[in-house]
Design an enzyme around this catalytic site. Structure first.
Site, PDB file in Angstrom:
ATOM      1  N   HIS A 163       0.592  -1.232   0.189  1.00 60.81           N
ATOM      2  CA  HIS A 163       0.174   0.278  -0.213  1.00 60.81           C
ATOM      3  C   HIS A 163       0.825   1.153  -0.077  1.00 60.81           C
ATOM      4  O   HIS A 163       0.588   2.103  -0.701  1.00 60.81           O
ATOM      5  CB  HIS A 163      -1.062   0.051   0.751  1.00 60.81           C
ATOM      6  CG  HIS A 163      -2.167  -0.807   1.176  1.00 60.81           C
ATOM      7  ND1 HIS A 163      -3.374  -0.522   1.035  1.00 60.81           N
ATOM      8  CD2 HIS A 163      -2.044  -2.435   0.852  1.00 60.81           C
ATOM      9  CE1 HIS A 163      -4.199  -2.237   1.012  1.00 60.81           C
ATOM     10  NE2 HIS A 163      -3.148  -2.437   0.785  1.00 60.81           N
ATOM     11  N   GLN A 187      11.494  -7.148  -9.131  1.00 61.89           N
ATOM     12  CA  GLN A 187       9.957  -7.704  -9.719  1.00 61.89           C
ATOM     13  C   GLN A 187      10.274  -7.460 -11.435  1.00 61.89           C
ATOM     14  O   GLN A 187      10.420  -7.604 -12.697  1.00 61.89           O
ATOM     15  CB  GLN A 187       8.718  -7.024  -9.357  1.00 61.89           C
ATOM     16  CG  GLN A 187       7.748  -8.431  -9.651  1.00 61.89           C
ATOM     17  CD  GLN A 187       6.384  -8.596  -9.129  1.00 61.89           C
ATOM     18  OE1 GLN A 187       7.652  -9.651  -8.035  1.00 61.89           O
ATOM     19  NE2 GLN A 187       6.132  -8.519  -9.242  1.00 61.89           N
ATOM     20  N   ASP A 227      -5.701   6.010   2.714  1.00 67.20           N
ATOM     21  CA  ASP A 227      -5.689   4.640   2.202  1.00 67.20           C
ATOM     22  C   ASP A 227      -6.898   4.105   2.585  1.00 67.20           C
ATOM     23  O   ASP A 227      -8.026   4.185   3.633  1.00 67.20           O
ATOM     24  CB  ASP A 227      -4.488   3.292   2.987  1.00 67.20           C
ATOM     25  CG  ASP A 227      -4.835   2.568   2.362  1.00 67.20           C
ATOM     26  OD1 ASP A 227      -4.378   2.134   1.781  1.00 67.20           O
ATOM     27  OD2 ASP A 227      -5.575   1.475   3.438  1.00 67.20           O
ATOM     28  N   ALA A 253      -6.368 -11.175   1.263  1.00 65.51           N
ATOM     29  CA  ALA A 253      -6.916 -10.419   1.198  1.00 65.51           C
ATOM     30  C   ALA A 253      -8.032 -10.297  -0.182  1.00 65.51           C
ATOM     31  O   ALA A 253      -8.897 -12.024  -0.123  1.00 65.51           O
ATOM     32  CB  ALA A 253      -5.847  -9.639   0.462  1.00 65.51           C
ATOM     33  N   GLU A 254      -7.659  -9.546  -1.277  1.00 59.98           N
ATOM     34  CA  GLU A 254      -8.354  -9.487  -2.069  1.00 59.98           C
ATOM     35  C   GLU A 254      -8.738 -10.272  -3.265  1.00 59.98           C
ATOM     36  O   GLU A 254      -9.321 -10.031  -4.265  1.00 59.98           O
ATOM     37  CB  GLU A 254      -9.176  -8.345  -2.617  1.00 59.98           C
ATOM     38  CG  GLU A 254      -8.276  -7.013  -3.718  1.00 59.98           C
ATOM     39  CD  GLU A 254      -6.776  -7.199  -3.387  1.00 59.98           C
ATOM     40  OE1 GLU A 254      -5.927  -6.445  -3.803  1.00 59.98           O
ATOM     41  OE2 GLU A 254      -6.602  -7.646  -1.944  1.00 59.98           O
ATOM     42  N   GLN A 255      -7.274 -11.265  -3.333  1.00 61.68           N
ATOM     43  CA  GLN A 255      -6.311 -11.824  -3.547  1.00 61.68           C
ATOM     44  C   GLN A 255      -7.460 -12.580  -5.181  1.00 61.68           C
ATOM     45  O   GLN A 255      -7.095 -13.007  -6.480  1.00 61.68           O
ATOM     46  CB  GLN A 255      -4.843 -11.831  -4.087  1.00 61.68           C
ATOM     47  CG  GLN A 255      -4.128 -11.431  -3.009  1.00 61.68           C
ATOM     48  CD  GLN A 255      -3.035 -11.958  -1.991  1.00 61.68           C
ATOM     49  OE1 GLN A 255      -3.049 -13.142  -2.567  1.00 61.68           O
ATOM     50  NE2 GLN A 255      -2.356 -10.723  -1.542  1.00 61.68           N
ATOM     51  N   TRP A 295      -2.544  -6.468  -6.541  1.00 64.88           N
ATOM     52  CA  TRP A 295      -3.322  -6.218  -7.710  1.00 64.88           C
ATOM     53  C   TRP A 295      -1.779  -5.508  -7.976  1.00 64.88           C
ATOM     54  O   TRP A 295      -1.982  -5.153  -8.842  1.00 64.88           O
ATOM     55  CB  TRP A 295      -3.804  -5.030  -7.304  1.00 64.88           C
ATOM     56  CG  TRP A 295      -4.073  -3.475  -8.033  1.00 64.88           C
ATOM     57  CD1 TRP A 295      -4.339  -2.641  -8.334  1.00 64.88           C
ATOM     58  CD2 TRP A 295      -5.601  -4.389  -9.467  1.00 64.88           C
ATOM     59  NE1 TRP A 295      -4.873  -2.296  -9.786  1.00 64.88           N
ATOM     60  CE2 TRP A 295      -5.641  -3.588 -10.212  1.00 64.88           C
ATOM     61  CE3 TRP A 295      -6.042  -5.959  -9.591  1.00 64.88           C
ATOM     62  CZ2 TRP A 295      -6.183  -3.410 -11.577  1.00 64.88           C
ATOM     63  CZ3 TRP A 295      -6.778  -6.093 -10.984  1.00 64.88           C
ATOM     64  CH2 TRP A 295      -6.563  -4.964 -11.780  1.00 64.88           C
TER      65      TRP A 295
END
Length: 467
Positions: free
Chosen positions: A17, A342, A115, A380-382, A360
């Site tokens: 985040h 990455q 956030d 989480a929202e993965q 994300w």
């Protein structure tokens, strides 16, 4: 010369985040040279080392401060990362108010950007007569879920978590109940998330790390919702914002240089996700069985999927690999046990696929750099992101898990080969190349995301001119 405009941004104690919101700040001041930003970070025990490293390269019109630390020993024991982070944010709220106060008296703030899990900042912004915004480092789909969560919860959304029945989030592809965020299964975490969501209507607008061309149906629905029930709040899709990384002396990059184009599968579960020892074994054997070249960023196993999200393990990850694995895969496999660059890896000509946890940031990086994905969501929202990239955008394949929650080696090998050398992989590559071009267009001078960020800046200027 334009009059300087000062805003404050506040994140949470999670590197993914913090990295995303700092990326937003850099893009904002690059486009609006007269903007000045103060980044405010809550901390658990100590600032995150990766964040400290990232903050060394800020432009002069961005500065930062860390709030007094909340000590992990004072947080709920054995709680999920969401509960730990949310509790830390709550305990840091008085410190945030005190950090904002002198900023308002010396260089008046036009707005606070927070956030989505630091929504108490919206109330503080109202106290000081400032505009307030939420910056979503996640997708527009996640924004839609959180914006509608109070109503969805009244309809018993958590009761669907173990069913195949799909949930219709406004403007989004239907999501199977078991692919809703894993935190909804924890009553304490769900309640804390719900408290944050109930404050969202206080915001004057929303900034989303995505781009219009990829999520146009979702953003249209969001804009209609916010115009109708959120005091005409604006929705700005200002992404894709990704983190640049480069390491000229990196051994793994030197290894990539020796590989054939599109021949390497990059394997990484991000900064905080972990798999169990059993799953790590199956993944290792699956990579070996696939016969494909791979570059694996390895972390020590943990039975909790978010086991490294707040505090990382100090154990040597190599000791957890199956006996003889490194010897048997020598030459076609490379294992990294620390940080890896990455975006440099994903942009390399040798990289042909990305096995990702579907955070994300990672999903966006893969889209921006045009790399097909193997979707392996963990927390989480993965799982929602995985549905979006596999069923919606069709730029990834997802392995099947058995009744014990494991992806077995044969399944892993099969999916890896389908992405890397199969006809499906070629089709995915074609689709993700089109998304890559659309993402690049969105960031051009006349692109949709650049226009949205200009509109955000204009709203700041209009507000400051009225005060």
């Amino acid at each position: 010369m334009a009059k300087p405009i000062h805003i404050a941004v506040v994140s949470i104690a999670a590197f993914s985040h913090q990295a995303s919101i700092v990326g937003f700040c850099k893009r904002l001041v690059h486009l609006h040279h007269h903007f000045h930003v103060t980044c405010i970070f809550p901390t658990i025990d100590n600032p995150i080392p990766a964040t400290l490293a990232m903050l060394q390269s800020l432009p002069p019109n961005i500065n930062y401060t860390f709030l007094p630390p909340v000590h992990k020993q004072d947080l709920p024991q054995h709680a999920s990362s969401v509960v730990l982070i949310q509790t830390a944010v709550s305990q840091s709220t008085p410190s945030f108010r005190e950090a904002v106060r002198p900023l308002c008296s010396t260089t008046p703030l036009a707005a606070v950007v927070a956030d989505p899990f630091a929504t108490a900042a919206l109330e503080i912004a109202k106290e000081f007569n400032m505009l307030s915004y939420i910056y979503f480092p996640t997708s527009a789909m996640t924004m839609s879920l959180l914006l509608h969560l109070p109503k969805l919860s009244q309809r018993g959304i958590c009761e669907y978590k173990d069913r195949e029945e799909a949930i219709q989030i406004p403007g989004c592809i239907p999501i199977p109940g078991h692919d809703l965020p894993s935190d909804f299964r924890d009553p304490a975490a769900h309640e804390l998330i719900l408290q944050c969501c109930k404050r969202l209507p206080l915001a004057d607008g929303f900034l989303v790390n995505s781009f219009y061309e990829m999520q146009k149906d979702t953003v249209k629905t969001l804009q209609e919702h916010c115009r109708g029930s959120n005091n005409d709040a604006f929705v700005y899709l200002i992404g894709p914002i990704i983190q640049s990384s480069e390491s000229k002396g990196s051994e793994c990059v030197r290894w990539l240089e020796k590989q054939k184009p599109n021949s390497v599968l990059y394997v990484s579960f991000g900064s905080g996700a972990t798999v169990s020892q059993k799953q790590l074994n199956e993944l290792a054997f699956g990579l070996e069985l696939s016969g494909q070249n791979f570059l694996w960023v390895l972390k020590a196993p943990n039975d909790s999927a978010d086991g490294a999200y707040v505090v990382a393990s100090n154990n040597d990850p190599l000791q957890f690999l199956p006996d003889g694995f490194l010897e048997r895969t020598k030459g076609r496999g490379f294992v990294v046990t620390s940080w890896a660059p990455q975006t440099q890896i994903l942009s390399h000509v040798s990289t042909g696929g990305f096995l990702t946890h579907c955070g994300w940031n990672s999903a966006l990086e893969s889209i921006v750099l045009g790399v097909p994905m193997v979707a392996w969501p963990l927390f989480a929202e993965q799982r929602m992101n995985a549905v979006m990239i596999t069923e919606g955008l069709k730029v990834a394949l997802r392995p099947k898990f058995n009744e014990n929650g494991l992806a077995e080696r044969e399944e892993i090998a099969k999916v890896v080969k389908r992405v890397m050398v199969g006809e499906e992989g070629n089709d995915i590559r074609g689709r993700i190349e089109k998304l890559k071009d659309a993402a690049a267009d969105a960031l051009k001078e006349d692109g949709s995301s650049t226009r949205a960020l200009s509109q955000f800046g204009a709203q700041m200027e209009n507000f400051r001119g009225q005060t």
